[in-house]
Motif scaffolding. Structure first.
Motif, short mmCIF file in Angstrom:
data_model
loop_
_atom_site.label_atom_id
_atom_site.label_comp_id
_atom_site.label_asym_id
_atom_site.label_seq_id
_atom_site.Cartn_x
_atom_site.Cartn_y
_atom_site.Cartn_z
N GLY A 777 -4.94 -10.58 7.97
CA GLY A 777 -5.00 -10.66 9.42
C GLY A 777 -4.64 -9.33 10.04
N ALA A 778 -4.82 -9.23 11.35
CA ALA A 778 -4.59 -7.96 12.03
C ALA A 778 -3.21 -7.88 12.67
CB ALA A 778 -5.65 -7.76 13.11
N ALA A 779 -2.58 -9.03 12.89
CA ALA A 779 -1.31 -9.04 13.61
C ALA A 779 -0.15 -8.73 12.67
CB ALA A 779 -1.11 -10.38 14.30
N ASP A 780 1.07 -8.83 13.20
CA ASP A 780 2.26 -8.59 12.38
C ASP A 780 2.40 -9.72 11.36
OD1 ASP A 780 4.21 -10.75 13.53
OD2 ASP A 780 3.36 -9.75 15.27
N ILE A 781 3.28 -9.51 10.38
CA ILE A 781 3.42 -10.46 9.27
C ILE A 781 3.87 -11.83 9.76
CG2 ILE A 781 5.79 -9.71 8.79
CD1 ILE A 781 3.20 -10.90 6.20
N GLY A 782 4.67 -11.88 10.83
CA GLY A 782 5.12 -13.17 11.35
C GLY A 782 3.96 -14.00 11.86
N ARG A 783 3.08 -13.40 12.64
CA ARG A 783 1.93 -14.13 13.18
C ARG A 783 0.94 -14.49 12.07
NH1 ARG A 783 1.75 -13.45 18.90
NH2 ARG A 783 3.39 -12.03 19.58
N ARG A 784 0.73 -13.58 11.14
CA ARG A 784 -0.18 -13.89 10.03
C ARG A 784 0.36 -15.05 9.21
NH1 ARG A 784 0.28 -8.27 8.71
NH2 ARG A 784 0.63 -8.81 6.53
N SER A 785 1.67 -15.05 8.98
CA SER A 785 2.28 -16.14 8.20
C SER A 785 2.19 -17.46 8.94
CB SER A 785 3.74 -15.80 7.87
OG SER A 785 3.81 -14.64 7.06
N ARG A 786 2.31 -17.42 10.27
CA ARG A 786 2.18 -18.66 11.04
C ARG A 786 0.76 -19.19 10.96
NH1 ARG A 786 6.43 -16.29 14.04
NH2 ARG A 786 5.10 -14.95 15.28
N ARG A 787 -0.24 -18.29 10.99
CA ARG A 787 -1.62 -18.77 10.83
C ARG A 787 -1.81 -19.39 9.45
NH1 ARG A 787 -6.89 -15.00 11.55
NH2 ARG A 787 -5.77 -13.76 10.00
N ALA A 788 -1.24 -18.76 8.42
CA ALA A 788 -1.35 -19.33 7.08
C ALA A 788 -0.70 -20.72 7.02
CB ALA A 788 -0.69 -18.40 6.06
N LEU A 789 0.43 -20.88 7.72
CA LEU A 789 1.09 -22.18 7.75
C LEU A 789 0.21 -23.21 8.45
CD1 LEU A 789 3.56 -23.95 7.25
CD2 LEU A 789 4.55 -23.08 9.39
N LEU A 790 -0.45 -22.82 9.55
CA LEU A 790 -1.36 -23.73 10.23
C LEU A 790 -2.52 -24.13 9.31
CD1 LEU A 790 -2.54 -25.17 12.72
CD2 LEU A 790 -3.58 -22.97 13.38
N ILE A 791 -3.11 -23.14 8.64
CA ILE A 791 -4.21 -23.43 7.70
C ILE A 791 -3.74 -24.40 6.63
CG2 ILE A 791 -5.70 -22.43 5.92
CD1 ILE A 791 -5.78 -19.88 7.67
N SER A 792 -2.55 -24.16 6.09
CA SER A 792 -2.01 -25.02 5.04
C SER A 792 -1.86 -26.45 5.54
CB SER A 792 -0.66 -24.46 4.58
OG SER A 792 -0.04 -25.34 3.68
N ARG A 793 -1.36 -26.61 6.75
CA ARG A 793 -1.15 -27.96 7.29
C ARG A 793 -2.48 -28.67 7.54
NH1 ARG A 793 3.97 -27.35 11.33
NH2 ARG A 793 3.05 -29.25 12.19
N ILE A 794 -3.48 -27.93 8.00
CA ILE A 794 -4.80 -28.54 8.20
C ILE A 794 -5.40 -28.94 6.86
CG2 ILE A 794 -7.17 -28.04 8.92
CD1 ILE A 794 -5.96 -26.34 11.20
N LEU A 795 -5.27 -28.07 5.86
CA LEU A 795 -5.79 -28.39 4.52
C LEU A 795 -5.10 -29.62 3.94
CD1 LEU A 795 -6.10 -24.82 2.94
CD2 LEU A 795 -7.96 -26.27 3.77
#
Length: 874
Positions: A777-795
């Protein structure tokens, strides 16, 4: 992941002749190895980011080992790419070595110790010599020689002397071997390793010239003050009294004589490796070699009383007061082992706001033969104040004079000499202003004590009172520590209830939720360190060890000096934990190295800088090699033209380019056709994915709902990630697809993130699966990690088993009917489009629930229907 490669190896395009088959099999082997290396390298990078941006302390050694592993993978990737391409990219080896050398140089920077004299008399010291003699000695020299306030006589044994001693006995390399890979949270191992290093130091002989220099300085003091002089041999390590306080972590030997001063010196040097000092150093991010033990030797004060003064309230700097703690005799106010008198004095007007007298049953005094002893306080003195008003005012004037000289609030140790009631200053060091600022802001949210008692009638107050040493709230089971208790037995996550504060507790700070003591002061060493590590601490309660039952679940509100029975959920703070290492040498070195590891500059394969020479980080190396390997394997030229009868361009109504290889049955096109549309796709899993990607509710162009904080974060990160902000890197080159009638491997870099979907949908349920991976991702590690957490929860809601590490997420589902897997692939296709820019939006973990729910409501653009339901806008 490699199933498609095995299938690819068996297909007709590569079986035309024996020579062609052999050539392909060789290329296939190198391609397979490169992809395995690529995956492993991305995993290491993810681990490094998690460690560097996490809340837990780490060692430079662990970072160094991971970087070595990453460099090994990068070298292998470069080798496999050159084997695959026939040596086209030899310059990539040079880029790997150049970048690797820069990274290792950042991590291997060692502190140099300037060669100086072995000892320096106190009358020649000031803050200008802090690098030579450490903060404690330099500050005492500053007080005596620049501010002209009274201090004891003495001398410093320099940092170079310690360096000389350690090197002459090979002690640095020996300690490095013993402490390598030490987990400081393993208290038993910490104690064992510390003891082993200390024993090595105590056995080692001092160089003859160093020993002679120390004894010569002692003789000067004896000649001036007589043979009865006793010495305080005190640590003055070169990182003490700096941004990290190191309060109480190193030893002092009190009452030393000429006969045992050499042994005392070695004991103080060995205290560099006290368990609590090693734990503190690792926790605060200071390499062992950065803490070189210079030593301060001063004449012992035969003290009538002594104590500590803070020229600012460490819990609320808005209060314009000085705080003073005092005991009879020596030292007890500093180590927290004794009840102390307490004074608060206004800076303006010098009005005494508080004068609280403790019952002082014992005190520490100097032995005539050397050393110290604990003796009973005379009965009439036990409840008498240790300072009269004149002495208190003199101390206040000294404190304000020093604060004006230094320009910052100070932590000052003092003593009143018994024979003439003369006030002497023993130490001064800056208080941690950054920590105090954060805690003062917390004070705005404090509630009145009585209101808290009334608000939680179901949680009776077990204890009210004491002094806030470190603000905060915490919950856990109470653990009563007896004076002779073994620290090894303290369980994880408890509230430590102890008779007194002690620097010994530093080594278990990572295991306890909070600390409560019967005696102790806000000015003690333990209190200082608790504030640095943000551990809620309540001291001077008087009877916590008696009133708190062992094993009771309690909630400690150290801010308001309350302990509740049970868990009071609503007052527990949900602050993101901060890494206590932040700003330290190790933290800075690791983050500096990370910029040469994880930042991605190569985005557009058509850019002229997309070359080995354009690689500025290891991520660039991996990105470059992956792109070129795909082209070599799929026979794609630099202008994205493909060999006839091999790769096929898939025309889709999406702003991306797809290049596919059909292993058989995946496309319904002519033999020499090089372009296909969705109508030509016959691959079952690919059709499922395309159905989701082309869903009318999914937008692949234009913005999602963006908050300005996220946009600023992305812009800032993009400045680091992209060599040219003007480069259009929306989709970062073509997506590569390998298909058959029943198989799909979709390999795509969408801007700054990378996604892979691998699936098989056939008639045999046991063969069917989907695997999905996503990183970046392009944002800082905190925001990228939050997107990964969202993806994980959707999966997870889609039924996939998931694994998440930082900004990398993986999902897998197996052994389902083909029709069901097609539905999952449809949803994954929608997911790819929906989350493409969400790292710009996810500024808080509390937002994730809303985005997850909206996705399953088919709001793939996350439009705000009702501002009140918007966690960002409301």
């Amino acid at each position: 992941m490699f199933k498609f490669l095995d299938m690819l190896r068996k297909t007709k395009p590569f079986q035309r002749d024996e020579a062609g088959k052999t050539t392909f099999q060789n290329k296939y082997l190198h391609f397979r190895n490169l992809l395995a290396g690529n995956n492993h390298a991305l995993e290491i990078m993810t681990d490094l980011e998690q460690v560097c941006y996490g809340a837990k302390p780490f060692s430079l050694g662990s970072i160094y080992d991971q970087v070595e592993g990453l460099l090994s993978q990068a070298r292998n990737i470069a080798g496999e790419l050159n084997a695959l391409s026939g040596g086209k990219y030899g310059d990539l080896f040079d880029s790997v070595e150049k970048i690797g050398a820069e990274i290792l140089q950042e991590l291997a920077k060692k502190r140099t110790v300037e060669k100086t004299g072995l000892t320096i008399p106190l009358q020649y010291l000031s803050l200008e010599q802090v690098s030579e003699v450490g903060g404690k000695a330099a500050n005492l020299g500053e007080i005596a020689n620049r501010v002209h306030l009274p201090v004891p006589p003495g001398f410093a044994i320099t940092a170079y002397a310690c360096h000389y001693f350690m090197n002459s006995n090979n002690l640095y390399s020996e300690s490095e071997k013993i402490l390598k890979d030490l987990d400081v949270e393993d208290t038993g191992r910490l104690l064992e390793c510390s003891r082993e290093v200390q024993e090595c130091i105590m056995r080692a002989p001092l160089p003859a010239d160093l020993e002679a220099s120390i004894l010569a300085e002692v003789d000067v003091l004896i000649n001036k003050f007589g043979p009865g002089i006793r010495l305080a041999v005190r640590s003055s390590a070169t990182s003490e009294d700096s941004e990290a306080s190191f309060a109480g972590q190193h030893s002092s030997v009190l009452g030393a004589t000429r006969e045992n001063v050499i042994q005392a010196y070695k004991e103080v040097v060995a205290s560099t490796f006290n368990p609590r000092a090693v734990y503190y150093r690792r926790g605060k991010g200071y390499p062992d070699e950065n803490v070189v033990m210079s030593v301060l030797c001063v004449g012992m004060v035969r003290a009538k009383s002594s104590g500590v003064m803070y020229t600012m309230d460490p819990n609320d700097h808005r209060r314009n007061v000085l705080l003073v703690n005092a005991v009879w005799g020596l030292a007890g106010a500093v180590d927290g082992s004794a009840a102390t008198d307490f004074y608060e004095v206004e800076k303006v007007g010098r009005r005494i706001l508080t004068a609280r007298t403790a019952e002082k049953a014992t005190m520490i005094t100097l032995e005539d033969s050397g050393g110290i002893k604990v003796v009973p306080v005379e009965q009439e003195l036990r409840t008498q104040q240790c300072l009269d008003s004149e002495q208190l005012m003199s101390l206040v004037e000294y404190g304000l004079t020093l604060e004006e000289h230094y320009g910052v609030p100070l932590d000052i140790e003092w003593a009143v000499r018994r024979r003439d009631n003369k006030l002497l200053l023993l130490q001064a060091r800056p208080l941690n202003l950054n920590l105090m600022q954060g805690q003062a802001e917390d004070a705005k949210r404090d509630r009145k004590v009585e209101a808290l008692r009334e608000k939680f009638p179901g949680n009776p107050v077990l204890l009210q009172g004491g002094i806030t040493a470190s603000r905060g709230k915490a919950c856990g089971l109470s653990y009563i520590l007896t004076s002779n208790h073994n620290l090894l037995n303290i369980p994880e996550g408890v509230i430590l209830i102890a008779p007194e504060t002690s620097p010994r507790y530093v080594s278990i700070l990572g295991r306890v939720q909070a600390i409560v003591t019967d005696v102790g002061s806000v000015t003690g060493h333990m209190a200082s360190v608790a504030r640095e590590f943000s551990v809620p601490t309540l001291v001077g309660t008087g009877n916590a060890t008696k009133n708190i039952p062992p094993g009771e679940e309690i909630t400690v509100d150290a801010t308001n000096c309350l302990i509740f029975k049970g868990r009071v959920e609503s007052i527990l703070e949900r602050k993101k934990p901060a890494n206590p290492m932040k700003g330290s040498p190790i933290y800075k070195a690791a983050h500096s190295a990370l910029k040469k590891i994880a930042v991605l500059n190569l985005l557009d394969p058509k850019d002229q800088n997309f070359s080995p020479q354009g690689c500025r980080t290891l991520h660039d190396i991996i990105r470059f090699a992956h792109e070129k390997a795909m082209r070599e394997m799929f026979r794609i030229s630099d202008v994205l033209e493909v060999d006839q009868g091999f790769a096929v361009q898939i025309k889709v109504p999406l702003p991306m380019q797809m290049l596919a290889v059909d292993l058989g049955g995946g496309l319904n096109i002519g033999e020499r056709q090089t372009v296909a549309g969705i109508k030509d796709v016959t691959s079952t899993p690919f059709l499922g994915l395309l159905r989701g990607m082309t869903h009318p509710g999914v937008q692949w162009a234009g913005p999602v709902g963006i908050n300005m904080g996220g946009l600023i974060s992305v812009i800032a990160s993009s400045m680091l990630y992209s060599p040219d902000p003007a480069v259009d890197s929306s989709f970062g080159g073509p997506s590569y697809v390998v298909i058959s009638g029943e198989y799909l491997n979709f390999n795509s870099r969408l801007g700054y993130h990378f996604a892979v979907v691998d699936a098989y949908c056939g008639p045999q349920v046991n063969d069917n699966y989907i695997t999905f991976s996503f990183k970046g991702g392009a944002a800082d590690i905190g925001r990228r990690s939050r997107r990964a957490l969202l993806i994980s929860r959707i999966l997870k809601r889609l039924g996939l088993n998931t694994e998440i590490r930082g900004d990398m997420v993986r999902g897998e589902i197996k052994k389902y009917e083909c029709s069901l897997l097609q539905e999952k692939l449809d949803m994954i296709g929608r997911l790819l489009g929906a989350v493409r820019l969400l790292d710009m939006v996810l500024s808080d973990e509390g937002d994730i629930n809303w985005y997850e729910d909206e996705f399953f409501k088919e709001n793939y653009t996350f439009q705000r229907r009702d501002p009140k339901s918007d966690p960002v806008l409301s």
